[in-house]
Design an enzyme around this catalytic site. Sequence first.
Site, PDB file in Angstrom:
ATOM      1  N   ASP A 296     123.698 -21.377  89.434  1.00  0.00           N
ATOM      2  CA  ASP A 296     122.870 -20.079  89.890  1.00  0.00           C
ATOM      3  C   ASP A 296     122.415 -20.983  91.029  1.00  0.00           C
ATOM      4  OD1 ASP A 296     119.713 -19.846  90.705  1.00  0.00           O
ATOM      5  OD2 ASP A 296     118.693 -20.307  88.725  1.00  0.00           O
ATOM      6  N   ILE A 297     122.455 -19.600  92.720  1.00  0.00           N
ATOM      7  CA  ILE A 297     122.172 -19.521  93.422  1.00  0.00           C
ATOM      8  C   ILE A 297     121.114 -20.463  94.129  1.00  0.00           C
ATOM      9  CG2 ILE A 297     120.875 -17.599  93.727  1.00  0.00           C
ATOM     10  CD1 ILE A 297     123.180 -16.764  96.196  1.00  0.00           C
TER      11      ILE A 297
ATOM     12  N   GLY B  36     116.822  -9.054  90.021  1.00  0.00           N
ATOM     13  CA  GLY B  36     118.314  -9.433  90.034  1.00  0.00           C
ATOM     14  C   GLY B  36     117.849 -10.963  90.703  1.00  0.00           C
ATOM     15  N   VAL B  37     119.247 -11.050  92.199  1.00  0.00           N
ATOM     16  CA  VAL B  37     119.174 -12.147  92.287  1.00  0.00           C
ATOM     17  C   VAL B  37     118.264 -12.339  93.447  1.00  0.00           C
ATOM     18  CG1 VAL B  37     120.803 -13.189  94.434  1.00  0.00           C
ATOM     19  CG2 VAL B  37     121.732 -12.319  92.735  1.00  0.00           C
ATOM     20  N   ASP B  38     117.388 -11.258  94.224  1.00  0.00           N
ATOM     21  CA  ASP B  38     116.045 -10.933  95.257  1.00  0.00           C
ATOM     22  C   ASP B  38     115.353 -11.372  94.338  1.00  0.00           C
ATOM     23  OD1 ASP B  38     114.931 -10.232  97.403  1.00  0.00           O
ATOM     24  OD2 ASP B  38     114.807  -7.905  96.669  1.00  0.00           O
TER      25      ASP B  38
ATOM     26  N   SER C  36     125.467  -6.321  95.736  1.00  0.00           N
ATOM     27  CA  SER C  36     125.731  -4.978  95.205  1.00  0.00           C
ATOM     28  C   SER C  36     126.858  -4.685  93.888  1.00  0.00           C
ATOM     29  CB  SER C  36     126.348  -3.669  96.180  1.00  0.00           C
ATOM     30  OG  SER C  36     125.372  -3.510  97.598  1.00  0.00           O
TER      31      SER C  36
ATOM     32  N   ILE D 263     122.706  -4.940  90.108  1.00  0.00           N
ATOM     33  CA  ILE D 263     121.464  -3.590  89.585  1.00  0.00           C
ATOM     34  C   ILE D 263     122.365  -2.397  89.754  1.00  0.00           C
ATOM     35  CG2 ILE D 263     120.012  -4.953  88.177  1.00  0.00           C
ATOM     36  CD1 ILE D 263     118.663  -4.815  90.516  1.00  0.00           C
ATOM     37  N   TYR D 264     122.767  -2.432  91.300  1.00  0.00           N
ATOM     38  CA  TYR D 264     123.695  -1.657  92.147  1.00  0.00           C
ATOM     39  C   TYR D 264     124.570  -1.090  92.167  1.00  0.00           C
ATOM     40  CZ  TYR D 264     119.711  -1.959  95.533  1.00  0.00           C
ATOM     41  OH  TYR D 264     118.879  -2.347  96.340  1.00  0.00           O
TER      42      TYR D 264
END
Length: 167
Positions: A9-10, A31-33, A117, A120-121
């Site tokens: 996990d980042i 997501g990550v954000d 990206s 979800i992008y």
Amino acid sequence: MEIVLSTADITTVPADAIVNAAHHALRGGGGVDGAIHRAGGPAILAECISKYPDGVPTGQAGWTSAGNLPASYVIHVVGPNYLAGQRDPELLESCYRNALRIADELGVRELTLPAVSAGIYGWPAQSAAEIAVQTLSRTPTTVAKATFCLVEPRLYKAFTKAAAAGE
């Protein structure tokens, strides 16, 4: 630069800076954000609002402190939304180049990154991996170690293939 692939996990990997795959408004999201904002706490969002009231354009980057994350900084890059028609590879390359530029300005030696990206992008995994690995390998920088945190097996596989091709 050493490029490392991880399934961690980042938000848990210690580094000088964490790259965030951010929405252009820099107000948190999914997501990550969303994970970075949740783990880092409200200080990151407050700093995003203060420093970047109008957000950041696609392909560009900004930075904040890292709040409660195991890092000093968060470098917020705005990746292209492939599903919305933003399919120019230069936009994705620009995210990584700008992340490295800011990292150099901040004196960062160790960086953790997501697959910008490719979540979800909707950017295709193999293409996203090749662009990321090639851009980091070819961009002059003082960053010594870049760790890609790839929790999705499809992304880990794509980055493994891209890293092997780059050697």
